[in-house]
Design a protein around this motif. Structure first.
Motif, mmCIF file in Angstrom:
data_model
loop_
_atom_site.group_PDB
_atom_site.id
_atom_site.type_symbol
_atom_site.label_atom_id
_atom_site.label_comp_id
_atom_site.label_asym_id
_atom_site.label_seq_id
_atom_site.Cartn_x
_atom_site.Cartn_y
_atom_site.Cartn_z
ATOM 1 N N GLY A 23 1.044 -1.486 -0.411
ATOM 2 C CA GLY A 23 0.019 -0.242 0.353
ATOM 3 C C GLY A 23 1.035 1.205 0.130
ATOM 4 O O GLY A 23 0.053 2.630 -0.257
ATOM 5 N N VAL A 249 -2.397 -0.210 6.947
ATOM 6 C CA VAL A 249 -3.372 -0.074 5.199
ATOM 7 C C VAL A 249 -4.162 0.529 4.968
ATOM 8 O O VAL A 249 -4.799 0.656 3.820
ATOM 9 N N GLN A 252 -2.849 3.392 4.281
ATOM 10 C CA GLN A 252 -2.861 3.789 2.517
ATOM 11 C C GLN A 252 -3.927 4.066 1.745
ATOM 12 O O GLN A 252 -4.007 4.958 0.737
ATOM 13 N N ALA A 253 -5.013 3.133 2.055
ATOM 14 C CA ALA A 253 -6.084 3.265 1.066
ATOM 15 C C ALA A 253 -6.926 4.356 1.159
ATOM 16 O O ALA A 253 -7.312 5.115 0.501
ATOM 17 N N LEU A 268 -6.494 -2.990 -0.898
ATOM 18 C CA LEU A 268 -6.016 -2.711 0.130
ATOM 19 C C LEU A 268 -6.417 -3.174 1.282
ATOM 20 O O LEU A 268 -5.957 -4.235 2.396
#
Length: 285
Positions: A23, A249, A252-253, A268
């Motif tokens: 990610g 995660v 990052q998304a 992700l």
């Protein structure tokens, strides 16, 4: 390779935790509008460098682990120290080679990332600069994805700073995961998490997806960190570290969505579920 030996290597490189790595490249590439080929190379490079860092970490900490974590692959004798060091060197070379197949900026960024990883494991981990160094490594990992673009992407700097801030805060908590005892570290990480979530949830491209991912980020990190602050035992502190690591995660998304790549968010978030399931079988810390 036998099942037991394969598991030992999976433990050494923290297999489930590696699912938090791709990610970074996705979020960076979204900010930099990097082509898919270079994004794939950035993912491969960052995975190799992450695994290298994990193997080198256990090589450098083998004496300490023999006292505090005798179940780990090196002190338990399941992997030889020389093999772990060789893996760290080989994976570092592989990571740099993958970056070199992309752009010059990717190679330069991967070189800086590799240098930061080795400096952290061999020198900085047990110093006051340790959390900042680990944060810098994660920030560089995101920038590695952005470096695949045809032109420099200053838009990737703010998300890199957010990833770095979260990582540094969680790394500070991890310093107490063996014996516990610190309320200040998880409280500081909670405050950082709240600040990062607020920054990500601001208006921008695909704001609805970004806000949803920011909420998932908070729900992944905050409860375990709050328990660690309330009862700072070793197990609660380790759970706070695991929650903080997995929260990367959805963060990052959210960052990818803010950069206009909201379609990457569901993919992700699937990694998050997989990481949670695997972490029940193989430790991520």
């Amino acid at each position: 390779m036998t099942g037991g030996r394969a598991r030992a290597w999976l433990e050494l490189v923290r297999g489930p935790a590696a699912l938090t790595v791709p990610g970074d490249a996705v979020a960076g590439a979204a900010a930099g509008r990097a082509p898919a080929r270079n994004t794939a190379l950035a993912m491969g490079s960052s995975l190799c460098l992450y695994w290298a860092g994990m193997a080198l970490n256990d090589w450098a900490d083998r004496a300490e682990d023999a006292r505090d974590r005798p179940h780990r692959p090196l002190p338990s004798g399941r992997i030889a120290p020389a093999a772990a060091f060789g893996a760290a060197a080989g994976l570092t070379a592989a990571g740099l080679a993958l970056a070199a197949a992309g752009t010059r900026r990717q190679l330069a960024t991967a070189g800086a990332l590799a240098a930061t990883v080795w400096a952290y494991d061999l020198k900085l981990k047990h110093t006051a600069a340790g959390p900042a160094a680990m944060g810098a490594a994660r920030g560089l990992d995101l920038l590695l994805g952005a470096a695949g673009a045809d032109r420099p992407a200053p838009a990737a700097l703010p998300p890199a700073v957010l990833i770095a801030a979260h990582t540094a805060a969680v790394t500070h908590v991890s310093r107490h995961e063996v014996a516990g005892g610190s309320r200040a570290a998880p409280l500081a990480a909670l405050a950082t998490t709240a600040g990062v979530a607020a920054a990500v949830a601001r208006p921008g491209p695909d704001a609805a997806t970004a806000r949803g991912c920011a909420a998932s980020y908070l729900l992944t990190a905050a409860p375990a960190l709050a328990r660690a602050a309330h009862r700072p035992t070793g197990p609660h502190t380790r759970a706070g570290v695991v929650g903080g690591l997995q929260a990367l995660v959805p963060l990052q998304a959210a960052l990818a969505a803010r950069a206009g790549a909201g379609a990457a968010a569901p993919v992700l978030l699937t990694l998050l579920g997989t990481a949670r399931r695997l972490s029940r079988k193989v430790s991520v810390t």
